[in-house]
Write a protein that holds these residues in place. Structure first.
Motif, mmCIF file in Angstrom:
data_model
loop_
_atom_site.group_PDB
_atom_site.id
_atom_site.type_symbol
_atom_site.label_atom_id
_atom_site.label_comp_id
_atom_site.label_asym_id
_atom_site.label_seq_id
_atom_site.Cartn_x
_atom_site.Cartn_y
_atom_site.Cartn_z
ATOM 1 N N HIS A 72 -28.029 40.678 -95.675
ATOM 2 C CA HIS A 72 -29.346 40.928 -95.062
ATOM 3 C C HIS A 72 -30.107 42.065 -95.756
ATOM 4 O O HIS A 72 -31.329 41.980 -95.941
ATOM 5 C CB HIS A 72 -29.103 41.267 -93.582
ATOM 6 C CG HIS A 72 -30.331 41.532 -92.784
ATOM 7 N ND1 HIS A 72 -31.033 40.543 -92.150
ATOM 8 C CD2 HIS A 72 -30.979 42.686 -92.498
ATOM 9 C CE1 HIS A 72 -32.058 41.071 -91.518
ATOM 10 N NE2 HIS A 72 -32.064 42.382 -91.708
ATOM 11 N N HIS B 131 -33.805 41.929 -97.708
ATOM 12 C CA HIS B 131 -35.029 42.702 -97.436
ATOM 13 C C HIS B 131 -35.673 43.114 -98.766
ATOM 14 O O HIS B 131 -36.890 43.066 -98.923
ATOM 15 C CB HIS B 131 -34.706 43.962 -96.622
ATOM 16 C CG HIS B 131 -34.824 43.751 -95.130
ATOM 17 N ND1 HIS B 131 -35.983 43.332 -94.529
ATOM 18 C CD2 HIS B 131 -33.927 43.937 -94.122
ATOM 19 C CE1 HIS B 131 -35.805 43.250 -93.225
ATOM 20 N NE2 HIS B 131 -34.562 43.602 -92.942
ATOM 21 N N SER C 255 -35.427 50.069 -91.804
ATOM 22 C CA SER C 255 -35.419 49.070 -90.732
ATOM 23 C C SER C 255 -34.895 49.709 -89.461
ATOM 24 O O SER C 255 -34.774 50.933 -89.370
ATOM 25 C CB SER C 255 -34.551 47.886 -91.154
ATOM 26 O OG SER C 255 -33.203 48.278 -91.163
ATOM 27 N N ASP D 57 -37.598 41.181 -89.841
ATOM 28 C CA ASP D 57 -36.592 40.156 -90.119
ATOM 29 C C ASP D 57 -37.206 38.757 -90.216
ATOM 30 O O ASP D 57 -37.957 38.346 -89.333
ATOM 31 C CB ASP D 57 -35.502 40.194 -89.043
ATOM 32 C CG ASP D 57 -34.644 41.445 -89.194
ATOM 33 O OD1 ASP D 57 -34.744 42.111 -90.241
ATOM 34 O OD2 ASP D 57 -33.867 41.735 -88.264
#
Ligand code: KG4
Ligand code: ZN
Length: 333
Positions: A110, A114, A135, A302
């Motif tokens: 993940h 990003h 984040s 996200d």
């Protein structure tokens, strides 16, 4: 030729995207509003809602991209880091889909995704570049040498920048997630009205825990002396807190750019949607001689578009995983 279906379910948004030969042709995001009542994401509720959202989101993505299941050549999914129950829904779906269609599976980190969101639209950064990834769970300065050759050169020792926004919002009795609301009120306030001490942390690291506590004590004290303090000063409090967070982030980014002699600078992650950060970065770019890369809003928070583009790069290399793959709440960078 490749058509990749991508699934993102690491936290509280169920997202499905399609990448058609390197172009994102669908990016469906089903937000979960249920957590607003609790002041933060409730993991058990998040996984239940992912279960409800995932099949309709896949159908919608296929429709938006004007492709059918039979056109899909590979399935990319977020393996981690994230909430295990949430990840399990996406990983299980991806595995079943790939098994049923007999197509390869692509595992994506993940946090890499990003950063790789910068390769969705033009202009794309040139390697090596520095990326400030901010984040709800992470605050990192990453030296990006190639698509999957990345090194964390600075990170938070405690809370993430997104948490600093969300926890400040909670102190101000605003609903979760508070970051976008602080941003909204900050646009109407005076960023110099209240001063908050900027933490002195060595190297390229960050700390937001003491900063958050100092805001809590400040607000409590003011509320005792002036009972309507929050209501009367909401815009100025938000503007001042946001100003300090942006200052903390950009000071470290300047330090990193000097240390590595790099002037290709990117931001990524949910907090990169913050208007104060985006504007200030543009100003700093002029004084520091940086070329800056700021993702489109839909690729900051996200989304599966970023998983799809990361998946596409892995597809080109033939980097696939087998059916034994399982989600990882903590995943090595
Ligand atoms: O990347 P993301 O969607 O999820 C994680 O991987 O954590 O980031 C979510 C974080 C939350 O803390 C949210 O409050 C923050 O990003 N955020 C913002 C803004 N939009 C989202 N923070 C400040 N200003 C915004 N406009
Ligand atoms: Zn994220």
């Amino acid at each position: 030729m490749s058509v990749i279906l991508a699934i993102e379910s690491s936290c509280d948004d169920t997202s499905v995207a399609i990448c058609n030969n390197g172009k994102i042709t669908a990016n469906v995001i089903a937000n979960q509003t249920i957590h607003q009542n609790y002041g933060g994401v409730i993991p058990e509720l998040a996984s239940r809602v992912h279960q409800q959202n995932i099949v309709p989101a896949v159908h919608q993505a296929l429709l938006n991209a004007k492709v059918t299941k039979q056109d899909i050549n590979a399935v990319a999914f977020t393996r981690g880091p994230g909430l295990l129950g949430s990840l399990l829904v996406g990983v299980s779906f991806a595995k079943s889909f790939a098994l049923a269609l007999n197509i390869p599976l692509i595992s994506v980190n993940h946090m890499h995704a990003h950063i790789l969101a910068h390769f969705i639209d033009d202009p794309k950064p040139n390697f090596p570049f520095l990326c400030l990834t901010v984040s709800g769970g992470h605050t990192q300065i990453v030296l990006v040498k190639d698509y999957f050759d990345m090194e964390i050169v600075g990170e938070t020792l405690d809370d993430a920048a997104g948490e600093a926004f969300d926890k400040t919002a909670k102190i101000l009795q605003l609903p979760y997630p508070g970051g976008p609301l602080i941003d909204k009120y900050a646009q109407l306030g005076d960023p110099q009205k209240f001063k908050f001490a900027v933490p002195q942390i060595p190297d390229l690291n960050f700390s937001f825990s003491g900063f958050k506590t100092s805001i809590l004590y400040f607000i409590r004290k003011q509320e005792q002396e002036h009972p309507n303090f929050i209501a009367e000063n909401l815009n100025d409090i938000c503007a001042s807190v946001q100003y300090s967070i942006v200052q903390i982030l950009l000071n470290k980014l300047k330090k990193a750019a000097k240390l590595y002699g790099i002037n290709e600078i990117a931001i990524a992650g949910g907090v990169s949607a913050n208007s104060g950060l985006r504007n200030k970065l543009q100003d700093v770019a002029v004084t520091e001689g940086w070329k800056v890369y700021i993702p489109a809003f839909q690729y900051c928070t996200d989304n599966a578009g970023m998983i799809a583009i990361a998946g596409y790069q892995k597809f080109l290399k033939g980097d696939f995983v087998g059916q034994e793959v399982s989600p990882m709440a903590r995943m090595e960078f």
